[in-house]
Design an enzyme around this catalytic site. Sequence first.
Site, short mmCIF file in Angstrom:
data_model
loop_
_atom_site.label_atom_id
_atom_site.label_comp_id
_atom_site.label_asym_id
_atom_site.label_seq_id
_atom_site.Cartn_x
_atom_site.Cartn_y
_atom_site.Cartn_z
N GLU A 149 0.81 -1.22 0.00
CA GLU A 149 0.00 0.00 0.00
C GLU A 149 0.84 1.27 0.00
O GLU A 149 0.76 2.09 0.92
CB GLU A 149 -0.97 -0.01 1.19
CG GLU A 149 -2.02 -1.09 1.07
CD GLU A 149 -3.16 -0.94 2.08
OE1 GLU A 149 -2.96 -0.32 3.12
OE2 GLU A 149 -4.25 -1.47 1.79
N GLU A 308 -6.79 -7.96 -0.78
CA GLU A 308 -7.27 -7.96 0.60
C GLU A 308 -8.72 -7.54 0.65
O GLU A 308 -9.14 -6.66 -0.10
CB GLU A 308 -6.51 -6.92 1.46
CG GLU A 308 -5.07 -7.18 1.73
CD GLU A 308 -4.45 -6.08 2.62
OE1 GLU A 308 -5.19 -5.41 3.36
OE2 GLU A 308 -3.22 -5.91 2.53
C1 GLA Z 1 -4.35 -2.61 4.82
C2 GLA Z 1 -3.01 -3.27 4.98
C3 GLA Z 1 -3.04 -4.45 5.87
C4 GLA Z 1 -3.95 -4.25 7.05
C5 GLA Z 1 -5.32 -3.89 6.56
C6 GLA Z 1 -6.32 -3.73 7.67
O1 GLA Z 1 -5.03 -2.98 3.70
O2 GLA Z 1 -2.41 -3.60 3.76
O3 GLA Z 1 -1.73 -4.69 6.31
O4 GLA Z 1 -3.45 -3.23 7.84
O5 GLA Z 1 -5.23 -2.67 5.88
O6 GLA Z 1 -7.58 -3.38 7.18
#
Ligand code: GLA
Length: 676
Positions: A149, A308
């Site tokens: 991210e 995710e």
């Molecule tokens: C992000 C991060 C993860 C985690 C999630 C929690 O997407 O990439 O490591 O922290 O948020 O929602």
Amino acid sequence: MTPTGPKIPYGGDYNPEQWPEDVWDEDHRLFTAAGIDTLTVGVFSWSLTQPAEDTYDFTVLDRILDRAAEEGRRVCLATGTAALPPWLAHKYPEVNRTDFEGRRHRYGQRHNFCPSSPAYRTLATRLAEKLAERYAQHPALLDWHINNEYGGACYCDLCAEAFREWLRDKYDGSLDALNDAWWTTFWSHRYTDFAEIEPPSALTEHWRGPDHTAFQGITLDYLRFTTDALLGCFLAEKEVIRAHDPDTPVTTNFMGMFRPLDYHRWAPHLDFVSWDSYPPLDAPPTWPALAHDLMRGLKDGAPFWLMEQTPSTTACRDVNPLRRPGELRLATFQAIAHGADAALYFQMRASRGACEKYHGAVIGHAGRDDTRVFREVADIGRELELLGAEPLNARTPARAALLFDWDSWWALEISDGPSRLVKYQEVVHAYYRAARESGADVDVVPQTADLTPYDVVLAPALHMVKGDLATRLEAVAERGGTVLTTFLSGRVDAHDRAFLTDVPGPLAPLMGIRIDEWDSRQREFAQDIPELRTQARLVFEIVLPRGAETVATYGTDFYAGTPAVTRNAFGEGEGWYIATALDQPGVNEVVRRVLARHDLVGPYAGIDGLETATRVAPDGTRLLFLLNHTTESARLTAHATATDLLTGKRTEAGEPLTLDPLGVAVLRLDHKSLSK
Ligand code: GLA
Ligand code: ZN
């Protein structure tokens, strides 16, 4: 090159390094029970794999990958460079970011390294190289996940110097060109040396935060510079991975409609796109759908990965609602319907401590396999087995396109006037939603995209018009297509300078209108639009038709009776201009008329909460996804003969078809597609 396999990869972020190995045994037993075959590992293990500058230790990671391979699972291997080890930040303070207020941060948190720091670049790249050297041939390796991210900006002296270099390059070393682009004669800002240029921050050009700047030109360039600076970090890691591993696909996880980074500038450098979906609270289903389509559009419609999503709740928000029974399944199939070729979660096992201990996980703290969430995850696992390879690599051909442009987003939201209340995503989403709810599939594409495949091009809030875009939009209309644009479009050039022609600048001929003035009002004020039986808000541009016909007018004020919506015949097609922020019913009505002209209103349009999306496999097999976003059953009449891949049930055209509350059907249509 999206990674391929026999079925949709299913699993998610897995941090076994937080646990003793007897817990791993239990994890793998549960993974098997839930049909989990893919694990994202190593995202936050830098301090473990490199406990000191001259010490690397891959013992634990070796065991994690070996164990995955023994169990027949594949690994999405992260380089782990998104969270710094304490020793690194302590030894090289330059790696810590300087924030917008000019404060040099100290060690803490994650996603916070300075992109211009040589120490960060060297150490992160060296780690990625060690990993590539060690695991390129590992049987579990499915793809590379660089960092995590990417986002945020730094305002340190190293970044200031890198920004000046970036500007020298962009403006071919010419300060005259830069002064002209930024319009620096305004407020006595003519630069005489690149060294005089400061990053635009709270200490320099800004007040009231990152959106209020005295000079849009410098702020826009800093956003572009930051995009490139972080991309440079990604590319440095990718390069060393490629040196040891020429084939395995490389990605990084994006965040959908994430304003700070222009993903269109990144996309060519990823082998495939992946992203993390955490829709805002109470967002309508078209919000994540728009983000999915934006992500798919980054690489010309190629399938992407859902890297995710939470199986149940987030933790970082003030209030973290639970996904209701059936909602996870619906969100998962929605992603697949829009082009996802993987369905992964954050996270496999809940962290015991720290800020994500209450974040949803497939396996909770008690390690049970009889929780509701685990059962739902396992049920989805079985359905993905059933689907097998069917949706993999299937495209999502659309005849309607929506232009999405980070430069327009930035320029609009850092502008003083006409209104701070206009939010780019809201305007874009309103038009996207109208098209989707009319049953049209939509490609969300950059403004540089080839527009020839499309009958309809929606270009809401196209504030900045660059290059030959206006000509390419005219070509869409020339050959019979429809182009729609809205208020605050065609206002500025690539440097955020106003066009020295009538508004909407280069779009004016296609729209057949001229605008000399505009009014803006508080959100509470609503203007009637009688012909559309709706209201409008925020901005009211006063349109003088120059060839266009009036579709709808303003109901009140001194501009009552003047056009709010116009349609202009252009070549064989039309240009539609919407001069104000119509409420959603008004947007729906206008968009439906446009789609109807091209026979693009879908067979199930108008059924409340029913979403449709089509994927077409390389052999022409058509998969129609039906998604019921309501908590009532949906009763439809099948428009074609098809087999539901999840139930095996066959339905003839004209027969009733019922979807459960929050239900999903994946229909393989009897007739293959001849096109695309
Ligand atoms: C992000 C991060 C993860 C985690 C999630 C929690 O997407 O990439 O490591 O922290 O948020 O929602
Ligand atoms: Zn910096």
